[in-house]
Design a protein around this motif. Structure first.
Motif, mmCIF file in Angstrom:
data_model
loop_
_atom_site.group_PDB
_atom_site.id
_atom_site.type_symbol
_atom_site.label_atom_id
_atom_site.label_comp_id
_atom_site.label_asym_id
_atom_site.label_seq_id
_atom_site.Cartn_x
_atom_site.Cartn_y
_atom_site.Cartn_z
ATOM 1 N N LYS A 46 42.434 33.286 29.254
ATOM 2 C CA LYS A 46 43.214 34.055 28.274
ATOM 3 C C LYS A 46 43.738 33.153 27.158
ATOM 4 N N ASN A 51 42.641 42.078 39.687
ATOM 5 C CA ASN A 51 43.733 42.948 40.156
ATOM 6 C C ASN A 51 43.246 43.897 41.253
ATOM 7 N N GLU A 72 40.042 40.247 34.495
ATOM 8 C CA GLU A 72 41.403 40.427 34.994
ATOM 9 C C GLU A 72 41.531 41.729 35.788
ATOM 10 N N LYS A 73 40.852 42.796 35.330
ATOM 11 C CA LYS A 73 40.876 44.058 36.069
ATOM 12 C C LYS A 73 40.220 43.901 37.446
ATOM 13 N N ILE A 80 42.126 32.701 35.290
ATOM 14 C CA ILE A 80 42.241 33.800 34.327
ATOM 15 C C ILE A 80 43.220 33.440 33.214
ATOM 16 N N GLU A 81 44.328 32.802 33.549
ATOM 17 C CA GLU A 81 45.286 32.388 32.521
ATOM 18 C C GLU A 81 44.659 31.382 31.557
ATOM 19 N N THR A 97 36.134 32.011 33.564
ATOM 20 C CA THR A 97 35.827 33.344 34.122
ATOM 21 C C THR A 97 34.766 33.251 35.210
ATOM 22 N N ASN A 157 44.218 33.499 39.545
ATOM 23 C CA ASN A 157 45.123 33.733 38.419
ATOM 24 C C ASN A 157 45.200 32.529 37.491
#
Length: 438
Positions: free
Chosen positions: A373, A418, A414-415, A369-370, A345, A366
């Motif tokens: 997650k 985006n 993630e927000k 972030i993946e 992160t 991304n």
């Protein structure tokens, strides 16, 4: 009267001899001057643009004074007092940034011209009536326009034009009331409009063409810096919190953890809402080669709001540094997943900050972030299978809370990602390849 030479020891101590008072007073005065000088120096060092702004205002006032001095022999102004409006206009509208100066200047010019035109029209209607009727007509219109424009200042849609509405009320009332004095009334109104426009143009030109300060760039840098501060915290948290000792970690260099820069950097993010909204509103008045007129400034405010949402979770994470007893065995089991979340992160936030600052599309966000997650899902499974009976509840609560907060941080990141992707699409950010290619 008792002299200092004949006074007793108590009186001498209270009043002091003249030769004894002077060095003390001089020393006290010198200390005050030194403290004030240090504060003034610090203000200039914090942002050297403030010094330049003062010089720009002085230059604008000088240009207006010289211009009025040279046009005076041509009798372009009926009264010397009319030239004062140019000086007054510069003092009132010349702000630190281009957006604020443009907003105030355009508002003042449009409001003054429209209010004066309307006031002249009302005067033409009023002069057809008798003395009492003329006062009634003018009073009615002054009351009506003052009430309507004042109410409009409360409407959120008219907030960017608040200064213009205030100037409209002032100018319309002055022009209408001045109609009672018909001598050179129309020429005085015309001269005041001209001098106000002269002052506004001088202020705008100096503000734009001499070391301009753009709200758009400041907003962009502020959003990028806030995102980067969160990334620095998460990476620093990974290194400081998950240690090998059994109890609360102590810094290897002997510095208390409360003094670590990454622990305090995020705090400014929590109070940046008003600054971001003000900069976004003022940036709409600006134009420069990097942004243009249709740049999506509202999207920056959205990114800033999501960044603050994440900062509140980080503030809760920071509070667990102060717990002394934390189960080492329990923390060692969740350490790998927590450190991976912090690392991924943190990297994602730093890349997002760089993308906003350089106006380039983020490429590997991304992926980070993946990975975070995946680590978050593993951490959830690990917390489900750990038996609480094997540990002291008092000791495992802090590290367990840290793990749960880190799990909640991942969706926030993630927000933000985006929102930055949406900003990149709306603002037409360039890809890194297109920047490197000839």
């Amino acid at each position: 009267m008792m002299s200092p030479e004949t006074a007793g020891p108590i009186t001498k101590y209270y009043y002091g001899l003249p030769s004894e008072r002077k060095p003390l007073l001089r020393q006290s005065w010198d200390n005050k001057v030194y403290r004030v000088a240090r504060k003034i120096k610090k203000v200039g060092q914090d942002d050297p643009r403030r010094i330049v702004h003062g010089l720009k205002v002085g230059l604008a006032l000088t240009l207006a004074s010289l211009l009025l001095f040279y046009i005076k022999p041509f009798d372009l102004l009926d009264e010397d007092q009319n030239g004062i409006w140019a000086i007054m206009t510069i003092v009132l509208i010349f702000e630190f940034s281009v957006g604020a100066t443009l907003g105030k200047g355009l508002n003042r010019m449009v409001a003054t011209s429209s209010a004066a035109a309307l006031g002249v029209g009302i005067h033409k209607i009023a002069i057809r009536s008798s003395g009492a009727g003329r006062a009634t007509v003018i009073g009615f219109f002054v009351f009506t326009m003052g009430a309507i424009c004042t109410f409009m200042r409360f409407v959120p849609a008219f907030k960017p034009y608040d200064y213009g509405l205030m100037i409209f009320i002032l100018t319309f009332s002055m022009v209408s009331v001045a109609g009672y004095q018909p001598e050179n009334w129309g020429k005085n109104v015309q001269d005041r409009i001209v001098t106000i426009i002269i002052g506004s143009v001088i202020a705008i030109v100096v503000c734009i063409f001499i070391c301009p300060v753009w709200n758009g760039e400041d907003l962009q840098n502020l959003i990028a810096k806030n995102i980067e501060k969160l990334g620095n915290f998460l990476e620093g948290f990974k290194d400081e919190y998950f240690h090998k000792g059994e109890y609360f970690p102590k810094s290897e260099d002997g510095q208390p953890l409360d003094n670590k820069p990454f622990l305090k950097g995020y705090k400014s993010v929590l109070t940046s809402k008003s600054s971001e909204e003000t900069m976004a509103n003022l940036a709409r008045w600006e134009w420069q080669y990097r942004f243009g007129f249709k740049h999506p400034w509202k999207q920056y405010v959205k990114v800033g709001a999501l960044t603050r949402e994440c900062a509140y979770k980080i503030e809760a994470l920071n509070s667990y540094f102060n717990f002394e007893f934390q189960a080492y065995e329990f923390r060692s089991k969740i350490q790998e997943q927590c450190k991976q979340i912090c690392s991924e992160t943190g990297k994602a936030l730093k890349e997002l900050a760089s993308a906003v600052k350089t106006m380039t599309k983020p490429t590997s966000v991304n992926i980070h972030i993946e990975k975070s997650k995946v680590a978050s899902r593993k951490l959830k499974l690990l917390l489900d299978i750990i038996l609480l009976e094997d540990y002291n509840l008092r000791e495992i609560i802090p590290p367990a809370a840290v793990a749960l907060i880190l799990i909640d941080v991942v969706p926030c990141i993630e927000k933000i990602a985006n929102a930055v992707h949406e900003l990149a699409y709306l603002a037409h950010f360039k890809t890194p390849d297109s920047i490197l290619s000839p």
